[in-house]
Design a protein around this motif. Sequence first.
Motif, PDB file in Angstrom:
ATOM      1  N   SER A   1       0.925  -0.780  -0.159  1.00 51.86           N
ATOM      2  CA  SER A   1      -0.550   0.144   0.055  1.00 51.86           C
ATOM      3  C   SER A   1       0.974   1.695  -0.096  1.00 51.86           C
ATOM      4  O   SER A   1       1.522   1.074   0.527  1.00 51.86           O
ATOM      5  CB  SER A   1      -0.510  -0.056   1.411  1.00 51.86           C
TER       6      SER A   1
ATOM      7  N   LYS B   1       0.785   4.852   1.438  1.00 49.92           N
ATOM      8  CA  LYS B   1      -0.027   5.489   2.462  1.00 49.92           C
ATOM      9  C   LYS B   1       0.677   7.076   1.940  1.00 49.92           C
ATOM     10  O   LYS B   1       1.575   7.325   2.011  1.00 49.92           O
ATOM     11  CB  LYS B   1       0.513   5.549   3.773  1.00 49.92           C
TER      12      LYS B   1
ATOM     13  N   PRO C   1      -4.894  12.993   5.130  1.00 46.86           N
ATOM     14  CA  PRO C   1      -3.936  11.642   4.651  1.00 46.86           C
ATOM     15  C   PRO C   1      -4.913  10.689   4.007  1.00 46.86           C
ATOM     16  O   PRO C   1      -6.541  10.940   4.307  1.00 46.86           O
ATOM     17  CB  PRO C   1      -3.226  11.040   6.142  1.00 46.86           C
TER      18      PRO C   1
ATOM     19  N   MET D   1      -5.060   6.333   1.660  1.00 45.04           N
ATOM     20  CA  MET D   1      -4.368   5.506   1.106  1.00 45.04           C
ATOM     21  C   MET D   1      -4.616   4.842  -0.412  1.00 45.04           C
ATOM     22  O   MET D   1      -5.942   5.153  -0.644  1.00 45.04           O
ATOM     23  CB  MET D   1      -5.259   4.501   2.249  1.00 45.04           C
TER      24      MET D   1
ATOM     25  N   LYS E   1      -4.236   1.719  -2.155  1.00 38.49           N
ATOM     26  CA  LYS E   1      -4.133  -0.157  -2.277  1.00 38.49           C
ATOM     27  C   LYS E   1      -3.196  -0.429  -2.932  1.00 38.49           C
ATOM     28  O   LYS E   1      -2.610  -0.168  -4.466  1.00 38.49           O
ATOM     29  CB  LYS E   1      -5.208  -0.845  -2.273  1.00 38.49           C
TER      30      LYS E   1
ATOM     31  N   GLY F   1       4.535  10.569   0.922  1.00 39.37           N
ATOM     32  CA  GLY F   1       3.215   9.127   1.466  1.00 39.37           C
ATOM     33  C   GLY F   1       4.909   8.026   1.771  1.00 39.37           C
ATOM     34  O   GLY F   1       6.111   8.490   1.947  1.00 39.37           O
TER      35      GLY F   1
ATOM     36  N   LYS G   1       9.741  -0.168   4.501  1.00 38.07           N
ATOM     37  CA  LYS G   1       9.283   0.475   4.058  1.00 38.07           C
ATOM     38  C   LYS G   1       9.992   1.919   3.664  1.00 38.07           C
ATOM     39  O   LYS G   1      11.264   1.840   3.965  1.00 38.07           O
ATOM     40  CB  LYS G   1       9.353   1.205   5.628  1.00 38.07           C
TER      41      LYS G   1
END
Length: 213
Positions: free
Chosen positions: A103, A105, A127, A129, A131, A174, A182
Amino acid sequence: MADTDQERPLAPARVHVDEEALKTKRKRKIKWCGCVTVPILVLVIVIVILAFTVFKVKEPKVTTKGITITDFDLILNQGTTPTVKLNMTMMIDMSIKNPNVGSFKLGNTTTTIYYRGAVVAEARTPPGMVKARKTSGMNVTVDILADRLASSPNLMTDVIGGKMTMDTYSIIPGRVKIVFVKKHVEVRMNCTVTVNISSRAIQDMICKRKVKL
């Protein structure tokens, strides 16, 4: 005459070595090492391949699909003391495509409008998201206020000429998360638009995107 009863040294004992047993034992060790090493090597190779293919973070693709003027209020006074008052609302329609298997973010998006190099409006988007391997839309509404435009000495000339050139600048921060990976991402979208005064619409639009991983 030598003493014939003197003890003679014993001959060294002969140790019987089973060569076949040693060879068998050696083969078992080699086979055991191979059984352990091969799976580890295969696992390492698979992880490396995944790290550079599936798990590699790819750039999100942000596109400005269009900019619409939803409100346009112009008061032009060309009397003894010419004055112009212009209120305008722009809606920026963007799409965000996430090509990753994880994802994306989004943080707070900041959009700034410039006229002749001066800031005339700012807006923030909350904010969100996107997918994995999906595309999501994002609309940003920006109110351009008359008092900020009025500070420009070129406003009257541009309004009478029928065209205004403005710049929109959006920063979209993001983070992409893929299993244990990450990665912080920042997308910057810059568009230059020409506002047609008579039609009260966007006439031309040129956009550039820059991504920082």
